[in-house]
Design a protein around this motif. Structure first.
Motif, PDB file in Angstrom:
ATOM      1  N   SER A  38       0.819  -1.219   0.000  1.00 46.00           N
ATOM      2  CA  SER A  38       0.000   0.000   0.000  1.00 46.00           C
ATOM      3  C   SER A  38       0.848   1.263   0.000  1.00 46.00           C
ATOM      4  O   SER A  38       0.685   2.150   0.847  1.00 46.00           O
ATOM      5  CB  SER A  38      -0.936   0.001   1.218  1.00 46.00           C
ATOM      6  N   LYS A  39       1.728   1.368  -0.984  1.00 44.33           N
ATOM      7  CA  LYS A  39       2.617   2.517  -1.086  1.00 44.33           C
ATOM      8  C   LYS A  39       1.871   3.717  -1.683  1.00 44.33           C
ATOM      9  O   LYS A  39       1.512   3.727  -2.857  1.00 44.33           O
ATOM     10  CB  LYS A  39       3.823   2.162  -1.952  1.00 44.33           C
ATOM     11  N   ASN A  40       1.676   4.747  -0.874  1.00 46.24           N
ATOM     12  CA  ASN A  40       0.958   5.937  -1.326  1.00 46.24           C
ATOM     13  C   ASN A  40       1.701   6.685  -2.424  1.00 46.24           C
ATOM     14  O   ASN A  40       1.092   7.159  -3.399  1.00 46.24           O
ATOM     15  CB  ASN A  40       0.722   6.891  -0.154  1.00 46.24           C
ATOM     16  N   LEU A  41       3.019   6.824  -2.254  1.00 45.58           N
ATOM     17  CA  LEU A  41       3.782   7.634  -3.205  1.00 45.58           C
ATOM     18  C   LEU A  41       3.827   6.982  -4.578  1.00 45.58           C
ATOM     19  O   LEU A  41       3.855   7.672  -5.589  1.00 45.58           O
ATOM     20  CB  LEU A  41       5.194   7.860  -2.668  1.00 45.58           C
ATOM     21  N   VAL A  42       3.809   5.670  -4.627  1.00 49.32           N
ATOM     22  CA  VAL A  42       3.756   4.976  -5.910  1.00 49.32           C
ATOM     23  C   VAL A  42       2.435   5.279  -6.607  1.00 49.32           C
ATOM     24  O   VAL A  42       2.392   5.521  -7.814  1.00 49.32           O
ATOM     25  CB  VAL A  42       3.939   3.459  -5.714  1.00 49.32           C
ATOM     26  N   SER A  43       1.338   5.287  -5.841  1.00 48.43           N
ATOM     27  CA  SER A  43       0.026   5.576  -6.434  1.00 48.43           C
ATOM     28  C   SER A  43      -0.020   6.983  -7.004  1.00 48.43           C
ATOM     29  O   SER A  43      -0.600   7.217  -8.067  1.00 48.43           O
ATOM     30  CB  SER A  43      -1.079   5.399  -5.382  1.00 48.43           C
ATOM     31  N   VAL A  44       0.575   7.935  -6.291  1.00 45.38           N
ATOM     32  CA  VAL A  44       0.591   9.320  -6.785  1.00 45.38           C
ATOM     33  C   VAL A  44       1.382   9.408  -8.087  1.00 45.38           C
ATOM     34  O   VAL A  44       0.945  10.024  -9.066  1.00 45.38           O
ATOM     35  CB  VAL A  44       1.166  10.267  -5.720  1.00 45.38           C
ATOM     36  N   ARG A  45       2.557   8.800  -8.111  1.00 44.90           N
ATOM     37  CA  ARG A  45       3.382   8.832  -9.327  1.00 44.90           C
ATOM     38  C   ARG A  45       2.678   8.113 -10.482  1.00 44.90           C
ATOM     39  O   ARG A  45       2.713   8.553 -11.626  1.00 44.90           O
ATOM     40  CB  ARG A  45       4.744   8.179  -9.072  1.00 44.90           C
ATOM     41  N   LEU A  46       2.041   6.992 -10.160  1.00 43.29           N
ATOM     42  CA  LEU A  46       1.335   6.232 -11.189  1.00 43.29           C
ATOM     43  C   LEU A  46       0.199   7.055 -11.788  1.00 43.29           C
ATOM     44  O   LEU A  46      -0.001   7.081 -13.009  1.00 43.29           O
ATOM     45  CB  LEU A  46       0.798   4.944 -10.575  1.00 43.29           C
ATOM     46  N   ASP A  75      -0.032  10.315 -11.905  1.00 41.03           N
ATOM     47  CA  ASP A  75       0.507  11.391 -12.727  1.00 41.03           C
ATOM     48  C   ASP A  75       0.973  10.856 -14.073  1.00 41.03           C
ATOM     49  O   ASP A  75       0.828  11.524 -15.109  1.00 41.03           O
ATOM     50  CB  ASP A  75       1.673  12.059 -12.000  1.00 41.03           C
ATOM     51  N   ALA A  76       1.501   9.634 -14.061  1.00 37.06           N
ATOM     52  CA  ALA A  76       2.019   9.066 -15.308  1.00 37.06           C
ATOM     53  C   ALA A  76       0.909   8.784 -16.310  1.00 37.06           C
ATOM     54  O   ALA A  76       1.091   8.987 -17.520  1.00 37.06           O
ATOM     55  CB  ALA A  76       2.791   7.771 -14.999  1.00 37.06           C
ATOM     56  N   ILE A  77      -0.247   8.321 -15.850  1.00 35.45           N
ATOM     57  CA  ILE A  77      -1.329   7.996 -16.792  1.00 35.45           C
ATOM     58  C   ILE A  77      -2.216   9.205 -17.075  1.00 35.45           C
ATOM     59  O   ILE A  77      -3.005   9.189 -18.029  1.00 35.45           O
ATOM     60  CB  ILE A  77      -2.189   6.834 -16.270  1.00 35.45           C
ATOM     61  N   GLY A  78      -2.110  10.246 -16.243  1.00 32.75           N
ATOM     62  CA  GLY A  78      -2.897  11.452 -16.462  1.00 32.75           C
ATOM     63  C   GLY A  78      -4.120  11.513 -15.566  1.00 32.75           C
ATOM     64  O   GLY A  78      -4.922  10.563 -15.524  1.00 32.75           O
ATOM     65  N   VAL A  79      -4.256  12.601 -14.842  1.00 30.55           N
ATOM     66  CA  VAL A  79      -5.365  12.744 -13.889  1.00 30.55           C
ATOM     67  C   VAL A  79      -6.706  12.711 -14.614  1.00 30.55           C
ATOM     68  O   VAL A  79      -7.651  12.049 -14.172  1.00 30.55           O
ATOM     69  CB  VAL A  79      -5.221  14.052 -13.081  1.00 30.55           C
ATOM     70  N   HIS A  80      -6.805  13.417 -15.739  1.00 30.95           N
ATOM     71  CA  HIS A  80      -8.082  13.473 -16.448  1.00 30.95           C
ATOM     72  C   HIS A  80      -8.491  12.093 -16.946  1.00 30.95           C
ATOM     73  O   HIS A  80      -9.655  11.696 -16.821  1.00 30.95           O
ATOM     74  CB  HIS A  80      -7.995  14.444 -17.625  1.00 30.95           C
TER      75      HIS A  80
END
Length: 825
Positions: A529-537, A539-544
């Motif tokens: 359950s790594k939070n920072l990985v989820s944030v980076r992921l 951003d990589a695929i695009g928030v929209h």
């Protein structure tokens, strides 16, 4: 002598004249009143008010709703001893008169004349009472009385005596909301009509005279006098002999309030059914005899109730004793009845029994309970009651009982597993649990709080709480649809973002444990359950893109923030909506609509509505043909291709009874291979990650994810196997913190485990079948890239077939994409 005959003649003339005038007056009255009187023939089609019944899927009573208690009967259901008790009490000549009692009316007229009061006894036959009950108001006027008489004649001409008596027995009020003799028998004695004794028959027959002030629960002495009167009348009229009379007179009355025999506690669901019934069936829904069968499974519901109750009590006791509910001064010479009065206004709540401390010492306290019995509490019974300090701190463990309790404290007690009394308290924390079938959304269990009577707010359906890390599987699903794989590596490293809304102008998300592991494969990132990985992921695929994608799981765009905080589960969702979202993953990619009403029947048993829900139905011929056609005309699984959000189809409640027999197919919203990959990650969450506590169930077919929000305000666990999806939530209604280290695995997972242990008890393990287009390959455990043959440090991973092909044919490009992924910031 002549004067005598003359006076007699005048008297005769006056009498005849009076009679003629009386007849003329009656004729005029009938002429004036008759046109306004209803037709007695309408009584043949009368629809008595009958409460709405709510049943579980297996036919157990969950609730009844309505203004009245009523169980309609026919005369063949009425034993003679009850029939003659009623006639003896109300109308001994019922079967011989023409609808009115001339003698009774004459007595009533004489009393009105001599006393000047309209409120006099006598004069109304059973037929007249039926006329009044069905057609007239209870006002006391001469016009109403005349209307009653005229209607009685009409009723006698239109109906048989048994039909009239049947209406009377079904319509009459017997006190305590009991309308009709059968409802009265059930309420006062818990019996059917055929089970009543002669004394009980006489008691019930006496009630319509004084239903509120003369029933045996409200006024037993007066009721016993009326019972004796009815028995005496039965003896005088020859309906019973002397021996039966004496036996009935000697019988003590055993009446008490027998509430409807609710067989399964599901009040939160029952209230949803009540609201739906009114919306669907109109204002008469609660009084027209409808029966609604729900999708609730009684054993699953009992498991949910017990699991939620036990887990919330365990949480509450972990955080200490908040003190007595109230305190009263107890006189030195207090008697048991004096102590009982101190707790008279308290009621048992979910098994927690109220009591007052009647004696106190260093080693033991005596507690008088509601029913008069006494519970002894020793030091072991109060050992958990360390004083509550705040959400993360407690005081020292008690060394004496009188450190915890004082004389006059109003407290709660409960029996433990060994049967001994233990101190308890009503939890301040709340929780909710939903269990549903992923194939069609049928809700098998739902509980929306610790106790419905104390709080009717249904947290399972009405709450909007941040989902925390339990929302991450939806982000991972979006990433797998965008070209990432379970072996993709993302950097678990600190992040800093400008944020003017924060005091220091910065947003610095972190992992729950405050540690960073550097480059890590996505499988391991979700397991831990790594939070920072989820944030980076994200951003990589695009928030929209991700924001649109997650709406496929049934969430509205308004529920999910369109920013990077989405990765940490800031979406405002309910447990039911989370269970629905997880059902998409569990059923292989189809969006189903949760529903709780399976069938509605009328009072005659005719089916008015039968649910026809959307179904995943992966093995249905229709589905197989549909998916073969889609594969031949398009390629919806191309990396980077996004489905447009699919709105929920019509709910099952909009489908009428009937249909062509073919299932209605739920829309596919994610690829089956995508669902399989996400499931495989969540299976590892349970095998060796934050949800490993679920391994106590000793099953290999479970997948799930924990969730904890900022400052420990919400604790979640959502998980499933192929046949059942369940979501559990714990939190405070005022969004207070649950306390330090109260993660989803600690606060919510025990509820899920308790429910699933029972729900899956008799279910064989369900395999998660690998869909076409999924393959396995050996990858390097550090880089996530394909490993050379014989590499001892490699591991097996699941992939979409085209992803393995791309890894094998373009390793340089894949390595570059990996580097970009974990070097996002």
């Amino acid at each position: 002598m002549k004067i005598f005959f003359r006076l007699a003649r005048y008297a005769l003339y006056l009498g005849l004249g009076g009679a003629l005038l009386g007849c003329l007056a009656l004729g005029i009255a009938y002429w004036l009143i008759s046109p306004r009187l209803p037709s007695a023939a309408t009584l043949k089609d009368v629809r008595l008010q009958v409460p709405l019944k709510v049943l579980s899927a297996d036919g157990k009573l969950m609730a009844t709703f309505g203004e009245t208690r009523r169980i309609p009967i026919t005369m063949k259901d009425v034993p003679d001893r009850l029939k003659y008790a009623v006639l003896s009490a109300e109308d001994a000549d019922f079967y011989s008169h023409s609808g009115i009692d001339i003698g009774g009316i004459a007595r009533a007229v004489w009393l009105v004349t001599t006393t000047g009061s309209k409120h006099v006894a006598g004069g109304s036959t059973i037929t007249q009472q039926v006329a009044r009950q069905f057609f007239l108001s209870p006002e006391v006027t001469y016009t109403r009385k005349l209307s009653e008489i005229f209607l009685a004649f009409r009723i006698e001409n239109a109906m048989s005596k048994d039909e009239i008596l049947e209406l009377y027995l079904n319509k009459s009020f017997f006190g305590n909301r009991a309308y009709g003799i059968a409802a009265a028998a059930e309420f006062y004695y818990g019996k059917t009509l055929g089970q009543l004794t002669q004394a009980e028959c006489a008691m019930l027959a006496s009630l319509p005279k004084f239903p509120s002030t003369g029933n045996p629960i409200n006024n037993l002495p007066r009721a016993m006098l009326r019972r004796a009167y009815v028995l005496g009348r039965m003896l005088d009229l020859g309906h019973i002999d002397k021996a039966a009379y004496e036996l009935a007179m000697a019988e003590p009355d055993q009446s008490f309030a027998h509430e409807p025999p609710i067989e399964i506690e599901a009040s939160y669901v029952a209230e949803l059914v009540r609201q739906e019934a009114i919306e669907r069936l109109g204002n008469e829904a609660l009084n027209d005899g409808y029966v609604i069968r729900t999708t609730i499974d009684s054993s699953d519901q009992e498991a949910a109730n017990q699991a939620l109750r036990d887990s919330l009590i365990d949480y509450d006791q972990r955080h200490g004793y908040r003190g007595a509910e109230a305190h009263s001064e107890v006189p030195a010479d207090a008697k048991p009845e004096d102590l009982a009065s101190l707790i008279d206004g308290y009621r048992t709540v979910s098994g927690l029994i109220p009591g007052v401390v009647s004696q106190i010492g260093s080693e033991e306290a005596m507690v008088q309970l509601l029913d008069g019995q006494t519970a002894a509490l020793d030091l072991a019974a109060v050992s958990w009651a360390r004083p509550y300090v705040d959400d993360s701190r407690r005081g020292p463990a008690p060394k004496r009982v009188d450190e915890v309790l004082k004389l006059g404290d109003i407290i709660r007690v409960v029996r433990n597993d060994e049967g001994a009394w233990q101190l308890a308290q009503i939890p301040a924390v709340q929780g909710a649990m939903v269990g549903l079938e992923p194939d069609d959304g049928a809700i098998r269990s739902m509980i929306g709080g610790f106790n419905f009577a104390r709080s009717k707010y249904n947290r399972a359906t009405q709450s909007s709480r941040s989902a925390g890390s339990s929302f991450k599987p939806f982000i991972y699903s979006a990433a797998f649809d965008h070209g990432f794989t379970p072996a993709s590596v993302v950097n678990d490293a600190p992040l800093v973002f400008p944020d003017v809304s924060r005091p220091n102008g910065l947003w610095t998300p972190s992992n729950d444990d405050g540690k960073f592991d550097g480059p890590i494969r996505l499988r391991e990132a979700l397991v831990q359950s790594k939070n920072l990985v989820s944030v980076r992921l994200l951003d990589a695929i695009g928030v929209h893109y991700a924001h649109e994608y997650v709406t496929r799981f049934g969430f509205s765009a308004q529920q999910v923030p369109e920013n990077l905080s989405m990765a940490l589960g800031t979406a405002a969702v309910s447990p039911l909506s989370m269970a629905r979202g997880y059902a998409v993953i569990a059923n292989g990619g189809f969006l189903v609509d949760p529903y709780f009403i399976a069938e509605i029947t009328d009072r005659d048993g005719k089916s008015l509505y039968r649910a026809d829900p959307l179904r995943a139905c992966r093995d249905c011929p229709q589905r197989i043909l549909e998916e073969e056609h889609e594969r031949s005309t398009s390629n919806p699984t191309t990396p980077g291709t996004a489905f447009s959000p699919i709105a929920s189809a019509h709910a099952a409640a909009d489908i009428p009874a009937g249909g062509n027999g073919e299932p209605r197919l739920a829309p596919r919203v994610i690829d089956a291979r995508n669902a399989f990959l996400v499931t495989s990650l969540m299976r590892d969450v349970i095998r060796r990650g934050t949800g490993s506590g679920a391994m106590v169930l000793k099953r290999g077919d479970l997948a799930g994810k924990t969730g904890t929000t900022n400052e420990y305000r919400d604790a979640w666990f959502s998980g499933f196997n192929a046949k059942m999806v369940a979501t559990a939530w714990v939190g405070f209604d005022d969004f207070s913190s649950l306390g330090s280290r109260e993660f989803g695995a600690k606060s919510a997972l025990p509820i899920w485990i308790g429910f699933m242990r029972a729900a899956l008890r008799d279910m064989e393990e369900q395999s998660f079948d690998m869909p076409p287009g999924i393959t396995t390959a050996r990858v390097d455990r550090n880089s996530g890239l394909l490993a050379p043959a014989g590499d001892p440090d490699s591991i097996t991973e699941f992939f979409k077939t085209e992803d393995v092909t791309q890894l094998a044919t373009r390793p340089d490009q894949q390595e570059e994409e990996q580097r970009e992924a974990y070097d996002v910031f």
